[in-house]
Design an enzyme around this catalytic site. Structure first.
Site, short mmCIF file in Angstrom:
data_model
loop_
_atom_site.label_atom_id
_atom_site.label_comp_id
_atom_site.label_asym_id
_atom_site.label_seq_id
_atom_site.Cartn_x
_atom_site.Cartn_y
_atom_site.Cartn_z
N HIS A 117 0.89 -1.15 0.16
CA HIS A 117 -0.02 0.05 0.03
C HIS A 117 0.86 1.35 0.01
O HIS A 117 1.95 1.14 0.28
CB HIS A 117 -1.03 0.06 1.29
CG HIS A 117 -2.08 -1.24 1.22
ND1 HIS A 117 -3.08 -1.15 1.97
CD2 HIS A 117 -2.11 -2.05 0.23
CE1 HIS A 117 -3.96 -2.22 1.65
NE2 HIS A 117 -3.39 -2.86 0.55
N GLU A 141 1.21 3.91 2.09
CA GLU A 141 1.92 4.27 3.12
C GLU A 141 3.04 3.22 3.44
O GLU A 141 4.19 3.66 3.78
CB GLU A 141 0.89 3.91 4.28
CG GLU A 141 -0.27 4.56 4.33
CD GLU A 141 -1.43 3.70 3.85
OE1 GLU A 141 -1.43 3.26 2.65
OE2 GLU A 141 -2.27 3.53 4.52
#
Length: 390
Positions: free
Chosen positions: A74, A76
């Site tokens: 992802h 992040e």
């Protein structure tokens, strides 16, 4: 009361109220969230949402990340990995609330906490019922300061298709129309190639490349014998879907002949013939039977639910008029992309890009909220979200 009394001043004589200076921290947060939004547009993560992230320390950019593909790391996590030890003491900006559950990848909150960032700035909450506030709670539990709602409207717009998919179980539907100035889609002989110019067609290919599926009705499939592939723009061709109640798609069509290269699905009615289905299946075309509506047409909602269950988050509907009308009549279309050519096809030309009963008054008509207009070659292009009056 004397004229000299300051209380006697009229409102027009009073000094203007002082304007509050913008908070420097707010301006910085908006600046870095804007950059995260730019990175969010990258990748092809469907059926997951587009998300972007940046890590900042001492007002300097440390690392960026975005969600490239479903099953991949992802945004992040990508930013944290790129930052390494430099993330410690910094601030993470992310367009969507970090997940705190196990899916194809571990929880993003675990990676964020381990990175030792001291603050996380989030654009908007995750509408996924598995997350919705849980990611924030996990970060705050670890002692990380969380700021929510920076550039919230823009971040929500970024995930509109996925938000609809995850909360309703339906794909986000865009309608594409190509028509003349007098609202015709073909000449009196039925010729429709080409109403619009090459630049408009390239733009349509770009729209296809951003979609998980592209759909047409059987009338369009028979009349135009389209490829429905991405050729004039970078990107992959989406799943091709034909709404075909009685299985009229012929094995010699371009769609059927190329089904082993480009996934092709035909949505048909429960009484469609077994013979045509077998002939198409031998070429790699998948046929899915769904119920009919009370009008004897395919149940569009049932078709959409089936497609959503197969991971279709975004679908571009390119024709024909009856199919487009079904989506509008049932308020299932979310966006409109209309290309208007500077030509006149006359009163005997094929009328109406949309075949439906329509509203009783202009005030009841669905319309584009905040339309965007531009020239694409010689054609006008208007697009935006559709709103339906109550």
């Amino acid at each position: 009361m004397s004229d000299a009394d300051p209380k006697s001043k009229r409102p027009s004589q009073m000094p203007p109220p002082s304007k509050a200076e913008p908070d420097p921290q707010t301006l910085e947060d908006e600046r870095w969230m804007d950059l995260a939004l730019v990175h969010a547009r990258s990748g092809r993560p469907s059926p997951n949402p587009h998300v972007g992230a940046v890590i900042v320390k001492n007002n300097e950019l440390v690392a960026t990340g975005h969600h490239e593909r479903a099953g991949g790391e992802h945004a992040e996590t990508a930013a944290v990995r790129a930052a390494g030890e430099r993330a410690a003491g910094g601030t993470l900006y992310v367009t969507l609330e970090p997940c705190n559950h196990h899916g194809r990848t571990p929880p993003c909150t675990d990676a964020i906490i381990a990175s030792k960032v001291v603050r996380v700035v989030i654009g908007c909450l995750d509408p996924n019922p598995h997350v919705d506030g849980g990611g924030i709670a996990e970060l705050e539990k670890a002692g990380i300061k969380v700021t929510l709602g920076v550039r919230e409207a823009q971040c929500r717009t970024q995930i509109l298709p996925w938000s609809k998919h995850v909360t309703t179980g339906l794909p986000y539907v865009s309608l594409k129309l190509a028509l003349s100035l007098d609202g015709r889609i073909a000449t009196r002989s039925g010729a429709s190639k080409w109403v619009t110019g090459p630049d408009a067609r390239a733009k349509v290919h770009h729209l296809r490349s951003r979609s998980d599926a592209v759909a047409v009705g059987i009338g369009t499939a028979v009349a135009d014998d389209p490829h429905l592939t991405v050729r004039d723009a970078p990107g992959d061709s989406p799943l091709r879907v034909v709404f075909d109640t009685n299985l009229r798609l012929v094995p010699g069509s371009r769609l059927a002949q190329t089904a082993r290269e480009i996934p092709t699905l035909v949505v048909c009615g429960p009484e469609a013939g077994e013979g045509p289905e077998e002939a198409l299946a031998n070429l790699g075309v998948e046929c899915v039977r769904i119920p009919l509506s009370t009008e004897g047409r395919l149940d569009v909602v049932a078709a959409l639910r089936m497609l959503a269950q197969r991971g279709v988050v975004t679908m571009l509907v390119e024709g024909g008029a009856e199919l487009a009308g079904s989506f509008l009549a049932q308020r299932l279309a979310d966006e409109l992309h209309a290309f208007i050519a500077p030509i006149l096809l006359g009163p005997r030309g094929r009328p109406g890009a949309v075949d439906w009963a329509g509203p009783d008054t202009p005030q009841q008509a669905p319309r584009i909220r905040t339309p965007s207009w531009e020239l694409v070659g010689e054609d006008a292009y208007v697009h935006g979200q559709i709103v339906y009056p109550e």
